[in-house]
Design an enzyme around this catalytic site. Structure first.
Site, short mmCIF file in Angstrom:
data_model
loop_
_atom_site.label_atom_id
_atom_site.label_comp_id
_atom_site.label_asym_id
_atom_site.label_seq_id
_atom_site.Cartn_x
_atom_site.Cartn_y
_atom_site.Cartn_z
N ASP A 291 0.87 -1.16 0.00
CA ASP A 291 0.00 0.00 0.00
C ASP A 291 0.92 1.23 0.00
O ASP A 291 2.14 1.13 0.15
CB ASP A 291 -0.97 -0.02 1.19
C1 NOJ Z 1 -3.90 3.87 -0.10
C2 NOJ Z 1 -5.09 2.99 0.03
O1 NOJ Z 1 -5.09 2.36 1.29
C3 NOJ Z 1 -5.20 1.93 -1.05
O2 NOJ Z 1 -6.44 1.31 -0.95
C4 NOJ Z 1 -4.96 2.51 -2.40
O3 NOJ Z 1 -5.10 1.52 -3.39
C5 NOJ Z 1 -3.61 3.16 -2.46
N1 NOJ Z 1 -3.53 4.21 -1.45
C6 NOJ Z 1 -3.29 3.75 -3.82
O4 NOJ Z 1 -4.01 4.87 -4.05
#
Ligand code: NOJ
Length: 735
Positions: A291
């Site tokens: 993430d």
């Molecule tokens: C953070 C989020 O938790 C996740 O769900 C997302 O895919 C990523 N950022 C990318 O934007």
């Protein structure tokens, strides 16, 4: 590996390349060869620096998520593995891709990812709502629509579906998943993976899926985002892993590691989950992306002392691609030289990423054909899918005295009030991709079209979403007194749910509750229509309302589906994918909690301990009666299959759809079980007066077995129950 060896490899690679190039094109460029052969050929030509670049993801374009702004990347290396693509046109992608194809030695295409969560431009209902439709085929169609819009706009890969089982309505991200139940999450996960990926990832209208957030992110303490989660291995296997296993079996190409610390080992540094389970047991051959900045965040979590250690911990645990963390590009080379990261692990990681790129056909078709926005966005068939899904997601929670659908004789003057009436943006829900408020069908317009010719509609703003401005109450009460029925559109703003959007209470804000109480003074029937991104605790307003319609955040269909429900054009068929408690204090509350030592005790002093609305609750304008459940056999050996059947008759006046939920129960087991566990569901359309048969093909090894704390599956001989709509039928598994 030391520098000399690396350079040697590079030199040999070049030498081989020049000889091979003169004779024939390199094997990896030959589309007729199997992917593995191409991957191996390419890997054999790559230098360490080139390999490491593949393991990083930066961004391109303007980000619209304030949680993930990150630093601006001015100089993106042409050989980077991946970019998050915030734009919605092919051109910017193609310009960047051209650099990858033409300015690098081997011409390895970039893979462009994006958060296509519930639609790209044609936004459809939030996932929590989608699950209330219990229509997996429709969800598959919606995801296919999103895939088409995304791929034709320059996106190859979506960071979706989110399949985090969530049982805390305060947690904002409960809106992004399919609710509280592992089986439901698994079923909709498979549907969405199939919709995104189709049968052929090289198609110009499919994208690779990413299962997230691996794993247990939904177990957040107190509903807070990014925090520690306390998950025993038993619960990990029982509750949080099953949707992922189903998604991997369905062929999901990638997985995103989670932010949360799983009982002492963060998801992004977790060898057990990312390597032992995902790759060794489930044989996942795609890759894990972190993430956003989850790798350096291992330092904040106390799992690494600095960014170099974070890179080592995450990479060796099985995390292949560093999203915006800038740890792998900075430190992996040194870690290899120091012997802290092996070349085998580097090759394995790069191989996984290349594999997905080959499968997407990016080597053959690195560029996105340029098309006009109206050739890919908001196509009539895309909007039709969104509208049907929104219709089927609506849950009729209460309908006292059959007030709905509104009858023209008794609803000549309809007052329409509340903060949601003219709030198209709020109907999009959180994380709505490239959706725009102007695409949303306004509630006001939908009601005018639905009722305009037969009723007098009186609109009034009534009250705000929150705060304490009640200056409009008196005017609204005047309007209410003139009406036969009140439609109150209340609920949440789109950014009250989603990432880092937590609420400490899940009741309606005080001002909205007060407004409903004020309108009650008019003495007219009240229909409460809710749009929100989480389950709500409604017990203070429920007694004031004659009917309650949960429309969720429907996306671009906006007010049209709910207008159809209010008029009766649409017969509601949604059922809750998540429990609605009476009060926030009941959280966590979910239907499949393990059994209590004193099932009839354990009460609150101030409220009943039951939910206000159960998982699976949802009313219809018709009535369905169930016949007796029959089993083709009542005693079977472990390897024997059987069939359970139940007939359902529509005994009402209207056509409608019914979802049958099949639960199982094991009364005594060496690892305790919940009172009931969903194992199958089916939705069928049943005309008035008709009867349909619903079937559950039971495979005991699949449906009656459980896993232990290390995921080892076991099936115990003995008694089980198959449960449907209040019926409980005994089944025996014999030795
Ligand atoms: C953070 C989020 O938790 C996740 O769900 C997302 O895919 C990523 N950022 C990318 O934007």
């Amino acid at each position: 590996m030391n520098k000399r060896k690396m350079l040697g490899g590079l030199f040999l690679g070049f030498a081989f390349f020049s000889v091979a190039a003169s004779a024939q094109q390199p094997l990896y460029k030959n589309a007729a060869l199997p992917v593995e052969e191409r991957v191996n050929d390419l890997l054999g030509r790559m230098a360490l620096e080139e390999k490491i670049l593949q393991l990083n993801q930066y961004t391109l374009g303007r980000n619209n998520n304030e949680n993930n702004l990150g630093e601006a990347i001015k100089q993106i290396p042409a050989g980077i593995g991946s970019l998050i693509y915030f734009d919605e046109t092919p051109e910017l992608r193609n310009a960047m891709q051209k650099r990858a194809m033409e300015e690098t030695r081997l011409g390895i295409p970039l893979i462009f990812g994006y958060d296509v969560i519930h639609g790209f431009r044609t936004v459809y209902p939030i996932s929590l709502a989608q699950a209330c439709s219990w229509n997996t085929a429709l969800v598959e169609d919606a995801c296919a629509t999103a895939a088409l819009e995304a791929r034709k706009s320059g996106v190859d890969w979506t960071f979706s579906p989110m399949i985090d089982v969530a049982r805390d309505g305060r947690w904002g991200r409960i809106s992004e998943g399919y609710g509280e139940d592992p089986y439901t999450n698994a079923a909709f996960c498979v549907a969405s993976v199939n919709g995104y990926q189709g049968n052929d990832l090289t198609s110009a209208d499919r994208v690779a899926a990413c299962l997230k957030h691996y794993v247990g992110y939904g177990a957040s303490e107190a509903g807070m985002d990014y925090v520690y989660t306390e998950i025993s291995n038993q619960t990990l296997w029982d509750t949080y892993l099953p949707p992922y296993e189903a998604g991997i079996k369905a062929g999901a190409q990638t997985v995103m590691s989670s932010f949360n610390d799983i009982s002492g080992t963060p998801g992004s540094g977790n060898h057990y989950t990312m390597t032992e389970i995902l790759k060794n047991r489930w044989k996942h051959d795609g890759f894990v992306v972190s993430d956003w900045s989850a790798v350096p965040q291992l330092i904040a979590q106390g799992a690494a002392a600095d960014s170099k250690e974070a890179a080592r911990v995450a990479f060796n645990a099985g995390l292949e691609m560093d999203m915006m963390g800038r740890c792998y590009d900075k430190h992996l080379e040194a870690l290899v030289e120091e012997g802290k990261v092996s070349m085998e692990r580097i090759d394995d990681a790069v191989r996984r990423i290349l594999r997905v790129k080959f499968r997407l056909g990016l080597f053959e078709n690195p560029y996105t054909p340029v098309s006009k926005p109206d050739e890919r966005f908001l196509l009539p068939q895309s909007k039709a899918v969104a509208e049907r899904l929104a219709e089927e997601s609506i849950v009729l929670l209460k309908n006292e005295g059959g007030i709905l659908p509104l009858q023209s004789a008794s609803a000549k003057t309809i007052a329409v009030m509340g903060p949601l009436v003219d709030a198209e943006m709020e109907l999009l829900g959180n994380w709505h991709g490239h959706g725009r408020a102007e695409d949303v069908y306004p509630i006001r317009k939908a009601l005018q079209e639905e009722f305009g010719s037969q009723a007098n509609l009186l609109f009034h703003a009534g009250c705000p979403f929150d705060g304490d401005d009640n200056s409009q109450f008196a005017g609204a009460l005047e309007v209410a007194r003139q009406a036969d029925v009140l439609l109150l559109f209340m609920g949440e703003r789109h950014n009250w749910s989603g990432e880092n959007c937590v609420r400490s209470t899940i009741e309606l804000p005080d001002i909205q509750s007060a407004f409903i109480a004020e309108m009650k003074k008019a003495g007219k029937p009240i229909v409460l229509i809710l749009a929100n991104g989480r389950p709500l605790a409604l017990s203070n307003v429920e007694p004031l309302c004659d009917a309650i319609v949960e429309m969720w955040q429907p996306g671009v269909p906006g007010g049209k589906p709910v207008a159809g429900v209010l008029s009766g054009r649409v017969n509601p068929s949604g059922k809750l994918s998540v429990t609605f408690p009476r009060a926030t204090g009941q959280i966590p509350i979910y239907y499949n909690r393990r059994k209590s030592a004193r099932p009839n005790s354990g009460k609150y002093q101030d409220i009943p301990s039951t939910p206000l609305y159960d998982f699976g609750h949802g009313l219809s304008y018709t009535r369905f009666t169930y016949g007796d459940v029959s089993l083709s056999k009542t005693s079977v050996a472990a390897g024997e299959k059987l069939v359970a059947e139940v007939s359902v008759t529509n005994v009402g006046e209207r056509d409608g759809a019914e979802t049958v939920h099949w639960f199982i129960s094991d009364p005594a087991c060496r690892i305790t079980r919940p009172n009931k566990e969903l194992k199958h569901f089916e939705k069928q359309f049943i005309k008035a007066g008709e009867t349909k048969t619903f079937r559950f093909e039971i495979d005991p090894m699949r449906d009656l077995s459980f896993v232990d704390a290390d995921g080892q599956r076991f099936l115990e001989p003995g008694e089980y129950y198959i449960m449907v709509d209040g019926q409980k039928v005994k089944l025996e598994i014999h030795e």
